[in-house]
Design an enzyme around this catalytic site. Structure first.
Site, PDB file in Angstrom:
ATOM      1  N   ASP A  62       8.960 -11.508 -44.667  1.00  0.00           N
ATOM      2  CA  ASP A  62       8.627 -10.952 -46.000  1.00  0.00           C
ATOM      3  C   ASP A  62       9.677 -11.203 -47.090  1.00  0.00           C
ATOM      4  O   ASP A  62       9.381 -10.987 -48.270  1.00  0.00           O
ATOM      5  CB  ASP A  62       8.398  -9.425 -45.952  1.00  0.00           C
ATOM      6  CG  ASP A  62       7.188  -9.018 -45.152  1.00  0.00           C
ATOM      7  OD1 ASP A  62       6.411  -9.912 -44.743  1.00  0.00           O
ATOM      8  OD2 ASP A  62       7.005  -7.808 -44.934  1.00  0.00           O
ATOM      9  N   ASP A  88       3.474  -0.235 -37.698  1.00  0.00           N
ATOM     10  CA  ASP A  88       4.062  -0.867 -38.887  1.00  0.00           C
ATOM     11  C   ASP A  88       4.842   0.126 -39.737  1.00  0.00           C
ATOM     12  O   ASP A  88       5.639  -0.300 -40.582  1.00  0.00           O
ATOM     13  CB  ASP A  88       2.959  -1.472 -39.752  1.00  0.00           C
ATOM     14  CG  ASP A  88       2.244  -2.583 -39.032  1.00  0.00           C
ATOM     15  OD1 ASP A  88       2.918  -3.498 -38.545  1.00  0.00           O
ATOM     16  OD2 ASP A  88       1.004  -2.518 -38.925  1.00  0.00           O
TER      17      ASP A  88
END
Ligand code: BGC
Length: 667
Positions: free
Chosen positions: A183, A405
């Site tokens: 990311d 997550d």
């Protein structure tokens, strides 16, 4: 070992040692001055010919849940443990480990014990602790601040100790694939309007540069940078600057582009590998292209197959060598289960309804990412799922399926992320909000075991688990699907054989998304078709243990307008060979459909897009605007009745690449 004698060899000797299938055809060999020990060999595809490391911590989590759930579900769940997953170094403390988690050395010692025979073990490690980590969210924000001091801690307390362990000569025979900082650079490309990301970006770039330099110096380490996924960087307005950003970071390193072995997409995400019923983003429904549907928001890249190939081309055009390998994290992008459409539904008359009826991705919004409800485990980890010619060199499970997550704020979770709240919303930046699509009923911090999520992922796996063959990865995706001939009522297809540890029993052929045949051969002629009509085909492979491969890349076959016969006539079939997003190769098969021999033939078509032929073979081609004329050469203009020949070309394009309708005339 002093660093000056460490070399990164890409040699023919490596191919022999680890199996020729490990090499992409385009590798430029760098000849070693003299023979080097096997341990220092750096191969093109570290996954080829290797066995994946089985993380005992993950295996224990899976087995505990499988035995608690028991029954049929428990049996299916237990099969997950046979698959290799990445080990996440998600904080400085993870390097040493703790009472519940092995440290990095302990993992590598286990990897040594897992080596069987001469096949090396490939160990995947995620490097994930940048200063100001997860700048656009809270779920995984890190322990280090986005400051000069944070960067110094990252380099000296995190990367240096990791590099010291990985460089231990004891581990030189293990292939270590490092997935670097999920990311981070995608956030650097798209989230500069967020102050946290604008602040963190220079530290991301410096930290990654440092990591690449340190890890590239270790010959058995392979560096893969995270590139987000299709639903993030797929728009050309994101992909173009992404190509430049990755090139900038690479060029800042000591070894430049050579310090990066490749890229990984869909890390911890759920964008499907293929959208088998939405293969043409420019298909017009109700006068609008599919990509204009709200779900896609004009992003023409619907799936990871197309994303990985398009990014490959973008990266190569920014200076990366063609030897870079693309990896896809398929641990949670399966989308099986009862909600998955089984066939094309062509009835809807608006793009939104058409996409909703046909997409396998069941998320309400592509930007949803936290503990997604309804997702399934995807393709099993394996090398070269599309053969040696594809830029996609392996499917991996980077995110261990079953690990959360992130949590969300409630009375007991003061620092959670609202993106993970099942009752929360996500914004698309255009003023629209959508549900987060997070699994309700649990609130579990990032990285911790999430039993309800694991159950769903197994139940919705695609390919499904089953057949009681725990180690069976299922059949490989059929490659090389091509149209080998057409008439006014038929299209003939061929493809290359799939493999499966349990054996391949046959193939299913799909026309416009609907199954038309199951055959044992690697070819099929689809009959009873309408003249002058374009049909789209895909093929899946069926494994003896009951598993089904993902669909092949699609081809279009267009029937001719008349049956020919009585005089001279010909037909032409068109198949894209390789499409890398900004260019493609295609082959055209010409068939004499008349009753007399041809002296010459001419195939014409008109492209709807901006395709431009750059070179061709076995025909003389000319192009004016979108109109192409291809005429046979002296040596292949003459065709006996029913005789065939073929020609091919390479072309560039941007936007869509819809197959044209061909016309053929013979004299
Ligand atoms: C978390 C990490 C975790 C990893 C694997 C990430 O989202 O931030 O802490 O190790 O997932 O589950």
């Amino acid at each position: 070992m002093p660093q000056t004698v460490l070399r990164r060899l890409r040699t023919a000797a490596a191919a022999t040692l680890f199996g020729a299938t490990g090499l992409l055809p385009s590798i430029g060999a760098v000849a070693p001055a003299h023979a080097a020990p096997a341990a220092t060999v750096h191969v093109a595809n570290p996954f080829a010919g290797a066995t994946g490391y089985l993380n005992p911590d993950f295996g224990a989590e899976v087995k505990a849940q499988a035995s608690a759930d028991g029954g049929t579900l428990g049996g299916l769940e237990s099969q997950v443990a046979a698959n290799s997953t990445a080990v996440w170094m998600d904080r400085i403390g993870a390097i040493a480990g703790d009472s519940a988690h092995l440290g990095l050395r302990a993992h590598l010692d286990h990897a040594l014990t897992q080596q069987q025979g001469s096949a090396p073990v490939v160990f995947q490690v995620v490097v994930y602790d940048l200063p100001g980590r997860d700048c656009a969210a809270i779920a995984s924000n890190g322990e280090l601040p986005a400051t000069a001091a944070g960067l110094n801690t990252y380099e000296t307390q995190y990367i240096d100790p990791i590099a010291a362990v990985l460089a231990d000569p004891k581990y030189a025979g293990i292939r270590i694939a490092a997935v670097i900082e999920p990311d981070s650079l995608p956030n650097a490309v798209t989230n500069q309007s967020k102050p946290t990301c604008a602040t963190a970006t220079p530290y991301y770039e410096s930290g990654i540069e440092y990591t690449l330099n340190k890890l590239h110096a270790i010959p058995n380490v392979y560096n893969y940078l995270d590139i987000g996924h299709a639903g993030w960087l797929g728009w050309s307005t994101n992909m173009v600057p992404a190509g430049k950003e990755y090139a900038k970071v690479a060029q800042a390193t000591t070894a430049g582009f050579a310090s990066i072995d490749g890229f990984v997409s869909d890390t911890a995400n759920t964008t499907p590998l293929t959208e088998p019923f939405l293969t043409n983003p420019d298909l017009a429904i109700g006068g609008q292209p599919l990509k204009s549907a709200n779900f896609y928001q004009y992003n023409p890249v619907f799936d990871e197959y197309h994303y990985a190939t398009a990014m490959y081309s973008t990266l190569v055009s920014n200076g990366f060598p063609s030897s870079i390998g693309m990896l896809v994290d398929t641990s949670r992008n399966g989308w099986g289960g009862p909600a998955r459409p089984a066939a094309l539904n062509s009835a809807p008359t608006t793009v939104d309804a058409y996409v909703a009826a046909n997409k396998v991705d069941q998320k309400p919004f592509r930007g949803d990412w936290c503990n997604i409800n309804g997702a399934g485990i995807g393709e099993r980890p394996r090398s070269q799922p599309y053969g040696t010619g594809s830029p996609i060199i392996a499917f991996l499970w980077v995110k261990p399926p079953g690990e959360s997550d992130g949590d969300y704020p409630d009375a007991s979770h003061p620092h959670g992320d609202p993106h993970c709240d099942p009752a929360g919303t996500q914004s698309d930046g255009n003023g629209n909000t959508y549900p987060t699509d997070s699994i309700p009923g649990s609130n579990i911090p990032a990285g911790q075991w999430f039993p309800a999520q694991f159950r769903q992922l197994v139940q919705n796996a695609y390919p499904a688990f089953g057949g009681g063959s725990g180690g069976d990865t299922g059949p490989t995706v059929p490659g090389g699907l091509a149209v080998t001939g057409v008439t006014s009522t038929s299209v003939s297809l061929s493809w290359t054989a799939s493999s499966d540890p349990a054996g391949v029993t046959g193939y299913s052929v799909y026309r416009n998304g609907a199954k038309v045949a199951t055959v044992a051969a690697t070819g099929y002629t689809d009959t009873g078709l309408s003249p002058a009509t374009a049909y789209q085909y895909t093929v899946t492979a069926l494994g003896a243990a009951g598993k089904v491969s993902a669909p092949s890349a699609a081809v279009t076959g267009t029937t001719t307008s008349s049956g020919g016969g009585g005089s001279s006539g010909c037909s032409a079939g068109y198949a894209v060979g390789n499409d890398w997003g900004s260019g493609f190769t295609a082959g055209v098969t010409v068939t004499n459909t008349g009753s007399t021999a041809t002296k010459s033939w001419t195939v014409t078509w008109s492209w709807g897009g901006n395709q431009q032929i750059t070179n061709s073979w076995n025909a003389v081609t000319s192009q004016s605007g979108g109109a192409v004329t291809a005429t046979g050469q002296a040596y292949n203009g003459a065709l006996a009745p029913n005789g065939t020949t073929s020609f091919g070309f390479q072309a560039t394009y941007s936007g869509g690449n819809t197959a044209p309708t061909l016309s053929c005339t013979a004299s």
